[in-house]
Structure formats: C-alpha cells, structure tokens
Design an enzyme around this catalytic site. Structure first.
Site, PDB file in Angstrom:
ATOM      1  N   HIS A 111      25.835 -49.081 -34.644  1.00 49.21           N
ATOM      2  CA  HIS A 111      24.848 -49.041 -35.706  1.00 49.21           C
ATOM      3  C   HIS A 111      23.739 -50.016 -35.315  1.00 49.21           C
ATOM      4  CE1 HIS A 111      23.551 -48.367 -39.793  1.00 49.21           C
ATOM      5  NE2 HIS A 111      23.413 -49.666 -39.956  1.00 49.21           N
ATOM      6  N   ASP A 169      20.490 -51.415 -36.730  1.00 40.31           N
ATOM      7  CA  ASP A 169      19.555 -51.493 -37.846  1.00 40.31           C
ATOM      8  C   ASP A 169      18.146 -51.502 -37.278  1.00 40.31           C
ATOM      9  OD1 ASP A 169      21.195 -51.413 -40.140  1.00 40.31           O
ATOM     10  OD2 ASP A 169      21.907 -53.425 -39.682  1.00 40.31           O
ATOM     11  N   ASP A 197      25.651 -46.818 -43.546  1.00 40.56           N
ATOM     12  CA  ASP A 197      25.380 -48.151 -44.085  1.00 40.56           C
ATOM     13  C   ASP A 197      24.403 -48.164 -45.262  1.00 40.56           C
ATOM     14  OD1 ASP A 197      25.629 -50.938 -44.096  1.00 40.56           O
ATOM     15  OD2 ASP A 197      23.916 -51.218 -42.775  1.00 40.56           O
ATOM     16  N   HIS A 256      16.987 -48.355 -44.155  1.00 39.66           N
ATOM     17  CA  HIS A 256      17.846 -48.848 -45.241  1.00 39.66           C
ATOM     18  C   HIS A 256      17.938 -50.370 -45.385  1.00 39.66           C
ATOM     19  CE1 HIS A 256      21.007 -48.467 -42.010  1.00 39.66           C
ATOM     20  NE2 HIS A 256      21.307 -49.661 -42.478  1.00 39.66           N
TER      21      HIS A 256
HETATM   22 ZN    ZN Z   1      22.557 -50.935 -41.427  1.00 34.87          ZN
END
Ligand code: ZN
Length: 1107
Positions: A309, A311, A421, A634
């Site tokens: 993941h 971000d 997430d 997000h």
């Molecule tokens: Zn995230």
C-alpha cells in the site's frame, strides 16, 4: 484356569527390562524459553545461529568506495542530472540530511579474493532511510529501506577483483516520513539527519538463513531484528506458540525445535550441522526450498497475494511517493524473478502514470511482468480515493480515468475495486462499480471500527438502487500482513462468513509507506504451507494465485447457488469521523473544482457544436480532472496528511482553477459571451443547471451602483434574462425588510418568513404561509458552539463521542444591520472565540422570487487559531423524526437521530454533501452548505461541522482565514426536489455575462438549450460532456470513434421510480444507453428528437448521443 500345562508362549518385550535412568517431564516454559536464544541477540549471540549467518564481510574503501553528490534546496534530480555532477569522497559513519534532502551515492564495489568463491554475496546498506539502487546505465533496480530491507544481491559478474559501480539515490526520510520523536502521526522533524552505518559486502550462509526462518515459523518465536508493525492497533507482539497447548502439533513443534538446537550445539554450528538441523526441520514443515511446495494439488482456502500500500501522499509529499513507487515496484520485480510463486497487485493508475513518465525503463520491466501475469494492476480507479466526500461525478471519473489508463496500458480493465485503507464506503459504490465493469470489492478498514465489530467477511454489498458487488474483507484484518504464522491462522479464526465460504485473501507485504513483500515473508509462507500439508491444523495457503482467482471461484459458487449474506447501504466506518471536517480549505477546493468542471465541460461541449474550429480542450480537462482526482486520495481530501501535502494540493488546485477559468472564458467567447467586459446594455446569463431558475443575483462591482445592486436572473436551462433591479422596481409584495424591534433584537421579514435575531442567533423563525414556528422555544438556531476535541490518538482523523460532553455556546457580540435594500437585508455579528480567533457571521434574507423557495443565508468569515477545538453551528428545529436524511452521491442516505443501539450511536458524526434534512409528516428543514461535509442530527438538533484544529500530523491544520456559506431552507411538505435543486443552485451560483453582439442570435439561444431533461422533478441532469473517444476529442489512448457524440448523465435523486424525456434538438442520429466507461449498452429509440427515460430509485443512467 484348569491348571493345564500346555506350551507357554513367551512374549519378549523389546523394551529394556531395566531403566536406563530417570527421565523427567519436560518443563515447557523453560524449553520454550530456551528457543529464544537460538535466533536472538544477547549474551550467547555469537554461539547461536546469528553467529553463523555470514561467512565473511568486507568493508572500507578498499572494497566499498563511497562518494556523494548532494543536490541543493531539497531538490530531487533524476539520474542523468544527478550523475553529471562532481561526487565528493565520503565514508561509512557520515551523516546525511536534513529531512527530505536527497544524496546520490556512488558506490564502487570490489569483492575481495577470499569472498569471490562464496555461494552468495550481498551488499548490506543501511542508513536508516530509503534508497534506490541504480545501474551505471541509469536503470533503477531495487529499493532499500533502512532497518527493513537492506540487502542487495551482488551479481556474479562483480567477482573479478575489479571495482564495479552502482549508484544509490538516498532519500532522507524513513518509510513513514520523518515524524518527530518516532510517533508516526507527529508533524515531521524538518532537521533530521541519517547516519550511514552499514555498507558491507557480505557472504551469506544461505542454509543458516533458511534455518533461521524454519526455526522462526516452527517455533512461532520472533527472531532478533524483526520489527513490530507501525500501528498500535495491529500489534502482534506475542507471536510465541500460535497453536494451543491442547494441540499435539504444538508439542511436536517444541520437540523439533529443541532437537534442532541440540543438533546445532553438537555440530558446533558447522555447515554440516546446519544442514542436519534443516533435515530435522523438514520433518515438520517439509521441503520448502522451492515453490513446488504449492504444487501438490491439495485444496487450499487462503489466497496469499503480495501488495504494497503506497499512500499517494500522507506523511510525505507526492514528490516522495513517485520515488516510493519506483523503490517498491522495482523490489517486487526483483522478487518475482527470484520467487516464481510470487504475485503482486498494485493499484492507483496515477502511480503507474508517474512510473511511466519518470522511470520509463522500470515501467517497461513492470509491463513485461504484467504480460506474464505476475505483476497485477488492480483497482480500476485513478487513486485509492476517499468515497465519502467526492461528488457522484468525481467517483465516476475515478473509474473512468482509472479504467482507461489500465485498458490503454495493459490491455485490460480491472474487475475488482480495491480500497483497503479508505475511511468508509459510500452507499452508491456497488452501483457505480457495476457500471464501471467491476463486480468485486476488497477492503479491510472496517476492522478498525472502534465501537461495533463488522459481522461479515464475504458478503453481497447492495447499493441504494439495489445493485450489488461481492465484498471481501480480509479476515487477517490487515492489508500489510507480515505473512506470519498468525496471519495465516487468523484467516480462519477471524473469518465470519464460513457458513457460506471459508476461502479468504491474505494480503501481505510492507505497506502504507510502500515496500511490499520481502523475501523473508515469501519464505515464511512456504513454511506455513509445509506445516499445513504435513501437520494440518493451520489453514492451507497458496501463493501463485491472484485476487481475481479468489473472486472467480467465489462468483462461481454464487452462480451455483451459494447465498452470500447481504449488507444494504453504506459501509460506515466507525472511526476517523473528523475527516469530514479537517483541512477545510482543501475540502472547499474540492467542492469548487467539481462545480467548475461541470461548467467547463458543459460550455466546452456547446462550443464544439457552435464552431468547428473550436477544439474541445480535452488535455486541459484531463489534467484538471486528474489533479482533482489525485487530491481526493484517502489521506489528502480527508485531511490526514502532513502540512507539506497541503502546500502541494493548494498549488495543484490553483492550477486547476486557472486552467478551468481559461477554458470557460474560451468556450464563452466561442459562444459569443464574455465574463470580463460587462456593460449594462448587454447583460445576460447562462443557466448551466438543467432546470428553470429565477433568482436575485448580486451585480458585479463594475456595473453595480447604489441604486441597483441586484439583478433578477430568470431562465430555463441555457440562456437566461437579466433584469437589473433598482430600488424603484422593487415589488412591494415580495419586498424584504429589517428593523430593530428592541435593543439588540432584529426582525427580518419577506413574504415567506419572519425571523428574530439576537446576538447573531435566530431565536424565532416563522413560516408565514404555514403559520409555523420552526425554532423551539428557549433555544437558538444558527448558534455557534465549540467542543473540546481531543481524540484518543489519531488527531486529524478522529473526533470521539465524548467531545459532545464539552459543548459550549459562543456568546454573540454586537449585531448591526449591514444591508437594508428592498431586495435583500443583512445583519452582521462578530463573535469572539478567543483572544486570537473570531467569527463574523452575516445573516441575509432576500426578497422571495415568485415560486422559488426562499432560504435564510449565512456567510461566515472566520479567523481561526484554536487548539483541539471543534467549531460547529446548531439548528434546533421543531421537528420529530427518528431518521434524518443526508445527500450522498446520486442519492439520499438516511441515518438515525437517536442512540438506541451502539450501531446508531456510532454514527454520532456523519458525512453529507450539499444538504442535510430533518422532516416529519408535512414539514421539514434542510440545511444547505457550499463546502462542508460533516454533520450530526441528534434528536431535533441539527449540527453542521465547521472547523477543527488538530495538531498532528499537520501542526497548522486549518489555522487562518475561512469563508463558509450555509443556509436554512424550511419547507412545507416532505423532503423533495425543492431541497435537492435549491442546494444544487446554492453550489452553482448564476453568473452574469455580457454578450458583445447587440442581440444574441436565436441559433445561439437554441444551442444553449439543445439538451434538456423534462418529466419528474426527481430527475437530475448532472453532466454534459463530449465522448472520450470522439475523433475530434480523443487524445488517442484508446481506439477513436467516428463522428461526434455527447455524453449525458442523469440520476434519480429522491428514491423512487421516475420517468422523463431527454430532449436533444441537435438531430442526434442514434442514442445509446451506455455505462460509465462510455461503452454502448443498448440503443434507445429517438422520437422527434426525444428519448423517453425511466429510472429506478437512485439509479444513474448515462446516454451517448451520436450526432
Ligand atoms: Zn492508506
């Protein structure tokens, strides 16, 4: 019995007759405790396995020669630029910084003769920060993360006694940025330095390394050097003995482990002894040295797939994410080469686009692996976006831009929407997913709920309109599993849907800050599989499978009759409720850019129809959308990033507004209008919404005068008339008035309302036609309140239920009349919040215009410098209902106004779009807003959330000046199109233009209203744009389509079947109903330029009009 003396059979036991000596019952605690010695540091480290891991090590400048180029001003130059500079000598022990700076290290390696014949050589590089290894040809080959991922396998070609060069691009940040004091959510320390403490050529004893992992998994003990996960709530400190003492498998494991230690001690840790130790281990976990372990055809239920993941921005800015992508994905390409069973999924088209632009060679390497099926793009969206706050059209574009990128670059669209997430999931996602080619949805975030435990693992998730997708939430409750024994075990012990299906996904790999699976994790999973096959108990996991394989078998089961349980409506996330409010400016930008893009596409579409020489500004539109979509990431839109990220997004939005402004100006010019050179004689307006409007609009400063400040703008969709209102042409019937009825108490009236205001609060609001008081006696509407806002941990993210206990009213200061014309009256009140902070609120009432709903408008200017304080505005209303309604994308969501159950109470703060409403039979009140998302209705108290003031991860979040508009819209009768349309209008203000030509030709007037939607007032025409692949629009990423077409998106906004007529006066040859990706689904009949439409409750329909 009878004493017969027949021949006796003498059975000889093979057990010795005499005891060889005492044997004691093993004391488990001691024998388990002993295991820790074998792989850990401490006083016996040199005598145990760690002392035998390496067969040699070379360092110092005879073998690892280092020089550095440190680019100035925190810049991040690429390879060509960086390596063109002069490099200065440096050495191990040197410090590099400050935070976010980049240092290019030239690393010259010479393998000493005594290591040249060793089995396996690695460079161990650890500066506590992140790095990317480049070849001298400028190819990025592998990422490094201090502490976690420090090994690079040295190629055999380096073993010739000569120096060989690589470059390491060092980034002065750790995987989670540069948080102060190591607490990841604290704002970054901007002056952090990193010491290069390891740069060694190391000969690795591969069997010893393998034994370490055998021992780890069989024993369930955590070897030295393995770090805990970053987050407190996913802590897994006690990894010892995951099998229970009631299981024989646990007892056998303990014996095997002790036998391994005994063998190692007996053989004094020699290579041969280590080989024998591994043979003992094999009795328990089988032969794990190849991927064949997975190929015995046995049934498995855990699909283990790697992911990382990343971000897109969070505790680091976008510029660093671009490098994280290169570091992480190059690692995975390398691991795929070394481990044939490894499969890796990566989401977010934006990250692939960055890779393609900045690292074309690496992008090609990824592309090759995508073709082979080992590197798997997933998700179908532009970024892993927030789903609470983006508009319906934004969600559509996340899919449109995402899927088009995947299709154009990899030949395939994604079938799975991937949001592991994101902070809660909007109720319309299943419908939009199905319309974007996706029938599957993956997440796990609801495992973070802080009140209720979400009851399902695998289920059908159903939209407001009844559409469904199969949703799976990984039972290991993480997308960054360490691939440990416990993760595999929890895939069953925490699986809540085993009545229907026991399979699950295990998503493993380092994540959030990128990274992905490590070789160690892949090795661990081989051993887990071996244990499942040989000893049972542990669920059987398989690698070499994909997320799509997992969903394929699930879908097959469903088709064959398995009935998955259902979940209707939103997947409300019971945490991070502050993210509807934090970083208000960013949210304001999001709403305004969505509104602007609506107008850009509408006007540009019309301009292409007016003038063939005008080119649809597709590149500009793509750039704007991609930037807006990126900012919906997000952590970005929810407000949970560090300050640097908001400096970046401010800049991006500025560009979006500049580009959009220019696009609107160009389109208007083509259509024959101007916004800038206004003259009184030629004023006009364009109504870009799809219904008739009739509003008082403030005249631009350049043409306003004391006697004429307002114009009445009136018109159907398209061209609208502008009538300047002078004081003398005020209609007595619809006039508005204001007076001070006693000291400090003001009364405002128009022909719909009588309002009393004292100290900036509304003490009475009477609907004259209904003879109804809306504000209950003794309470005040438009009351500003503050709450102490210190959540348990996640400051920018969370507001906790106990904040409600600290409610404090802000007493209003003096109120003055600020506007007193015949068309509009206003009162302004200054409210002091603290020594540093204040609010200036203007309450306005305009003369009501014919049949249009009239509302009370509030405009607030806020200077905000608070700490851990939450500012809200309250509207107690005399309405009774156990449910309130909130606008969501393409629909309405109803939520409780009470705290009956913990599920009801968990929704003490919710997300709304342009309005929230509390209605009872016969009457209701809507609260409109132009840039807010947080709301709460408790009993009859409606509360709009205005501003928060968390100090982490952005120490300055929301400090400074804010401008907020909201309004009270009371309505007789039920919640209906008046609220939906007035809120839409409130967000899409009419703009006054000039038409330079003396009179507007009727052809232009006709063109401006060439597409209209009639019929049910519940229907909203929300988007008019050109077809993505039209030959005069397309940028060539996918096959062009002949001719010109217009895309029209409509939806049903109130929750019932609705019929209408889509009218197109352009002579459309054909009309197709299509999906969100603009694939034609079915041709629809056109009769005299009209298409009959019929929509289910909250349905979204898209049409393609082929001209
Ligand atoms: Zn995230």
């Amino acid at each position: 019995m009878g004493g017969e003396t027949t021949d006796k059979i003498v059975r000889q036991s093979s057990i010795p007759r005499y005891s060889a000596g005492p044997v004691g019952q093993q004391i488990h605690s001691i024998y388990k405790g002993r295991l820790g010695q074998f792989t850990s540091g401490g006083q016996y480290q040199a005598q145990n396995l760690p002392g035998y891991m390496y067969e040699g090590r070379a360092t110092g400048e005879d073998h690892v020669k280092l020089s550095v180029y440190s680019p100035p001003d925190l810049s991040r130059p690429l390879f060509e630029e960086a390596t063109s500079h002069k490099f200065e000598k440096t050495q191990v022990g040197a410090w590099f910084g400050p935070s976010w700076s980049t240092h290019w290290l030239k690393v010259e390696l010479r393998v000493p003769s005594d290591l040249q014949n060793k089995e396996h050589l690695e460079l161990h590089w650890d500066a506590g920060n992140e790095g990317l290894i480049w070849t001298t040809d400028g190819e990025p080959i592998q990422g490094l993360t201090g502490g976690d991922r420090i090994e690079w396998v040295i190629p055999k070609t380096f073993r010739d006694g000569n120096f060989h060069t690589i470059y390491i691009e060092m980034a002065c940040n750790a995987m989670f940025g540069n948080p102060t004091g190591g607490d990841i959510i604290q704002p970054p320390d901007m002056n952090r330095y990193f010491q290069l403490h390891t740069a060694d050529i190391v000969a690795v004893n591969l069997e010893a390394r393998a034994l370490r992992i055998d021992f780890w998994i069989i024993g369930g003990t955590r070897p030295h050097g393995i770090r805990f996960k970053a987050f407190a709530n996913t802590f897994d400190i006690d990894a010892a003995r995951e099998f229970s003492d009631n299981d024989w498998q646990s007892h056998e494991a303990l014996q095997i482990e002790n036998a391994i230690m005994d063998e190692f001690i007996a053989g004094k840790g020699s290579k041969e002894a280590i080989v024998r130790c591994r043979e003992i281990a094999r009795k328990y976990c089988g032969n794990v040295d190849t991927a064949d372990i997975y190929n015995n055809g046995k049934d498995f239920i855990v699909y283990a797939v790697g992911n990382c993941h990343i971000d897109t921005c969070w505790l680091w800015p976008w510029a660093e994410t671009k490098r994280k992508v290169a570091r992480s994905w190059s690692n995975q390409c390398d691991l795929i080469d070394r481990y044939p069973e490894h499969r890796f999924v990566a989401s977010q088209a934006q990250q692939f686009k960055w890779l393609e632009q900045i690292y074309p060679k690496l992008f090609d390497r990824v592309k090759t692996k995508v073709k082979q099926g080992t590197f798997q793009p997933i998700g179908g969206s532009w970024v892993e976006h927030d789903t609470n706050m983006p508009s319906g059209e934004s969600l559509v574009r996340q899919f449109l831009y995402g899927q088009r990128f995947f299709e154009s670059h990899f030949g395939e669209r994604s079938r799975t929407f991937w949001l592991p997430d994101t902070f809660g999931y909007s109720s319309q996602l299943p419908q939009l997913c199905r319309l974007a080619g996706m029938s599957r949805f993956f997440t796990q975030k609801l495992s973070w709920n802080n009140i209720n435990n979400f009851p399902h693992t695998t289920f059908n998730w159903v939209s407001l309109d009844g559409s469904q997708v199969i949703c799976h939430m990984a039972p290991s409750n993480t997308y960054t599993a360490d691939a440990h024994f416990g993760d595999v075990k929890r895939s069953v012990t925490q699986h809540k849907s085993m009545d229907q299906d026991a399979t699950s996904l295990l998503m493993f790999g380092k994540g959030d800050g990128g990274g992905g699976p490590t070789w160690e994790q892949i090795e661990k999973l081989r051993r887990c599989r071996g244990i499942s096959d040989n000893k049972g108990l542990l669920p059987r996991a398989k690698m070499g499978v994909s997320v799509e394989d997992f969903f394929d078998q699930l879908e097959k089961k469903v088709v064959e009759g398995t009935k998955l349980v259902t979940w209707y409506g939103e997947l409300y996330f019971e945490l991070h409720r502050g993210t509807y409010t934090t970083q208000a400016n960013n949210k304001w930008n999001n709403r305004k850019s969505e509104v602007m893009l609506h107008d850009v596409e509408y006007l540009a579409t019309l301009a292409t129809l007016k003038d063939r020489s005008y080119r649809y500004p597709k590149k500009d539109i793509d750039d704007m959308w991609e930037n807006v979509l990126l900012c919906q990431f997000h952590d970005c839109l929810p407000g949970s990033c560090i300050e640097m990220c908001y400096d970046d997004s401010d800049e991006l939005y500025k560009k979006v507004f500049e580009t959009g402004d220019k696009c609107i100006e160009d389109a208007l010019k083509t259509l024959g209008f101007s916004r800038n050179e206004l003259s009184k004689g030629s004023l006009t307006a364009i109504n870009t919404t799809a219904w008739q409007r009739n509003e008082l609009v403030k005249l631009p400063k350049t043409i306003a005068s004391q006697s004429s400040e307002y114009a009445l703008v009136k018109g159907d969709p398209g061209l609208a008339s502008v009538e300047i209102m002078t004081n003398s042409n005020a209609n007595a019937k619809s006039a508005v008035s204001i007076k001070e009825i006693k000291k400090g108490v003001f009364q405002m009236t128009n022909n719909q309302y009588k309002i009393e205001v004292e100290g900036g609060s509304i003490t009475s609001l009477i609907d004259l036609a209904e003879q109804r008081e809306i504000v209950p006696k003794g309470v005040k509407a438009n009351q500003l309140v503050v709450f102490d806002d210190k959540p348990l941990y996640w400051q920018a993210w969370d507001v906790e239920v106990y904040h409600l206990n600290s409610r404090q009213e802000l007493p209003g200061g003096t109120t003055e009349i600020s506007e007193q014309g015949p068309h509009r009256v206003s009162l302004v009140t200054e409210t002091k919040i603290s020594e540093e902070s204040w609010i200036k609120t203007t309450i306005s009432l305009a003369a009501s215009v014919e049949d249009q709903p009239s509302y009370i408008e509030m405009y607030s200017e806020v200077e905000w410098h608070e700490k851990w304080t939450f500012l809200k505005v309250e509207f107690p209303v005399d309405i009774v209902n156990t449910e309130a309604s909130y606008e969501t994308q393409y629909g309405i969501i109803r939520r409780p106004t009470h705290y009956n159950t913990s599920w009801d109470m968990a929704k003490f703060e919710v997300c709304c779009h342009k309005w929230a409403d509390l209605s009872e039979n016969g009457y209701g009140v809507s609260i409109l807003n132009d840039s807010k998302y947080g709301f709460a209705t408790c009993g009859n108290m409606m509360r709009l959330s205005l501003l928060r003031s968390p100090k982490a991860p952005d120490a300055h979040a929301d400090m400074g000046r804010h401008h907020i508009r909201y309004a009270i819209l009371p309505h007789a009768g039920a919640l209906d199109s008046r609220t939906v349309r007035t809120a839409y209008n409130f967000n899409h203000p009419l703009k006054i233009l000039s038409s330079p030509s003396a009179s507007i030709p009727s052809t232009t007037a006709d063109l401006l209203s060439c597409i209209t939607l009639g019929g049910s007032k519940a229907l909203i025409l929300d988007c008019i744009k050109r077809g993505e692949d039209d030959e005069d629009v397309s940028r060539g990423e996918l096959a062009k389509r002949k001719g010109r077409s217009i895309i029209v998106r409509i939806y049903e906004s109130l929750g019932g079947r609705a019929r209408g007529t889509l009218k197109c006066t352009l002579g459309a040859k054909k009309v197709w109903k299509c999906n969100l990706l603009e694939d034609d689904l079915e041709e629809v009949r056109i009769e005299e330029g009209e298409v009959k439409v019929e929509l289910r409750a909250f349905e979204v329909q898209t049409f393609r009009l082929q001209l």
